[in-house]
Design an enzyme around this catalytic site. Structure first.
Site, short mmCIF file in Angstrom:
data_model
loop_
_atom_site.label_atom_id
_atom_site.label_comp_id
_atom_site.label_asym_id
_atom_site.label_seq_id
_atom_site.Cartn_x
_atom_site.Cartn_y
_atom_site.Cartn_z
N GLN A 40 3.30 9.92 1.27
CA GLN A 40 4.60 9.22 1.31
C GLN A 40 5.49 9.58 0.13
OE1 GLN A 40 2.57 5.23 2.26
NE2 GLN A 40 4.52 5.03 3.30
N CYS A 69 6.25 -0.23 7.43
CA CYS A 69 5.87 0.95 6.66
C CYS A 69 7.06 1.36 5.79
CB CYS A 69 5.50 2.10 7.60
SG CYS A 69 5.01 3.61 6.73
N LEU A 70 6.79 1.68 4.54
CA LEU A 70 7.87 2.09 3.64
C LEU A 70 8.52 3.39 4.11
CD1 LEU A 70 6.15 1.24 0.23
CD2 LEU A 70 7.99 -0.03 1.36
N HIS A 100 -1.99 7.54 7.46
CA HIS A 100 -1.06 8.43 6.76
C HIS A 100 -1.75 9.73 6.34
CE1 HIS A 100 2.67 6.19 6.38
NE2 HIS A 100 2.07 5.12 5.90
N HIS A 115 -4.04 1.44 8.09
CA HIS A 115 -2.66 1.96 8.11
C HIS A 115 -2.54 3.14 7.13
CE1 HIS A 115 1.89 1.28 7.93
NE2 HIS A 115 1.67 2.00 6.85
N GLU A 116 -3.10 2.98 5.93
CA GLU A 116 -3.01 4.04 4.92
C GLU A 116 -3.84 5.27 5.31
OE1 GLU A 116 -0.69 3.58 3.04
OE2 GLU A 116 -0.55 1.39 3.01
N GLY A 118 0.84 -1.19 0.00
CA GLY A 118 0.00 0.00 0.00
C GLY A 118 0.87 1.23 0.00
O1 GNR Z 1 4.15 -2.59 2.47
C1 GNR Z 1 3.56 -2.44 3.54
N1 GNR Z 1 3.30 -3.52 4.32
C2 GNR Z 1 2.49 -3.50 5.44
C3 GNR Z 1 2.53 -4.57 6.29
C4 GNR Z 1 1.74 -4.61 7.40
C5 GNR Z 1 0.89 -3.56 7.67
C6 GNR Z 1 0.84 -2.46 6.83
C7 GNR Z 1 1.64 -2.43 5.71
S1 GNR Z 1 1.57 -1.08 4.64
C8 GNR Z 1 3.19 -1.09 4.02
C9 GNR Z 1 3.36 -0.04 2.95
C10 GNR Z 1 3.18 1.32 3.57
O2 GNR Z 1 3.99 1.85 4.27
N2 GNR Z 1 2.05 1.93 3.36
O3 GNR Z 1 1.80 3.11 3.92
NI NI Z 2 2.96 3.18 5.72
#
Ligand code: GNR
Ligand code: NI
Length: 172
Positions: free
Chosen positions: A51, A94-95, A140, A136-137, A46
């Site tokens: 980001q 998270c990236l 952000h 999670h997104e 995601g």
């Molecule tokens: O790639 C991603 N893997 C992930 C794994 C567990 C819970 C959430 C994520 S999202 C993350 C990519 C990201 O940072 N999205 O904002």
């Molecule tokens: Ni993230």
């Protein structure tokens, strides 16, 4: 399509609240295309626009396994409706917080309402990894990172390491 640079914590831009999109047009679709390519390249499941430094309420996602056909998904102006009272832990990454993983508790399911790639309204139920990822997104979009859901001690330790790594990278 262009791979864009992913911001990493503690970059203050990741703390901005993203603005609603007024119109789903070709320019926005270009952003979503770039975001998807950036996410696949990382790789991640995601990505929120902030980001890549764009404070718009846009998310891309693909939860398909590596050996499956890609399933790109796009969420514009997403909203969460009636999240389940029950929560479950999931080890998140998270990236924008590279190489750190911690368990976060979130509602086990929720409904989501959004505009798709063509600007059409959609509503659906999210469960499992989809529920984890969309929440999670959505965080952000409010300037929230998964480390904000863990203990202050763990969070400070992670942010300190990231700050140090970035200083080293900048001086190399
Ligand atoms: O790639 C991603 N893997 C992930 C794994 C567990 C819970 C959430 C994520 S999202 C993350 C990519 C990201 O940072 N999205 O904002
Ligand atoms: Ni993230």
């Amino acid at each position: 399509m262009t791979i864009r640079k992913i911001l990493t914590a503690p970059d203050p831009r990741l703390r901005k609240i993203s603005e609603p999109v007024e119109k789903v047009d070709d320019e926005l679709r270009r952003l979503m295309d770039d975001m998807l390519e950036t996410m696949y390249d990382a790789p991640g499941i995601g990505l929120a626009a902030i980001q890549v430094g764009v404070a718009k309420r846009v998310i891309v996602m693909d939860l398909a396994e590596k050996d499956q056909e890609p399933e790109p998904r796009y969420f514009v102006n997403p909203e969460i409706l009636n999240p389940d009272e029950k929560t479950t832990p999931y080890e998140e990454g998270c990236l924008s917080v590279p190489d750190f993983y911690e368990e976060v508790d979130r509602p086990i399911s929720c409904r989501i309402k959004y505009l798709d790639y063509d600007g059409n309204p959609q509503e659906e139920e999210a469960t499992g990894l989809f529920a984890v990822c969309i929440q999670h997104e959505m965080d952000h979009l409010e300037g929230i990172l998964f480390v904000d859901h863990i203990s202050r001690l763990k969070r400070e330790r992670i942010l300190k390491k990231l700050r140090k790594e970035q200083k080293l990278a900048a001086s190399a």
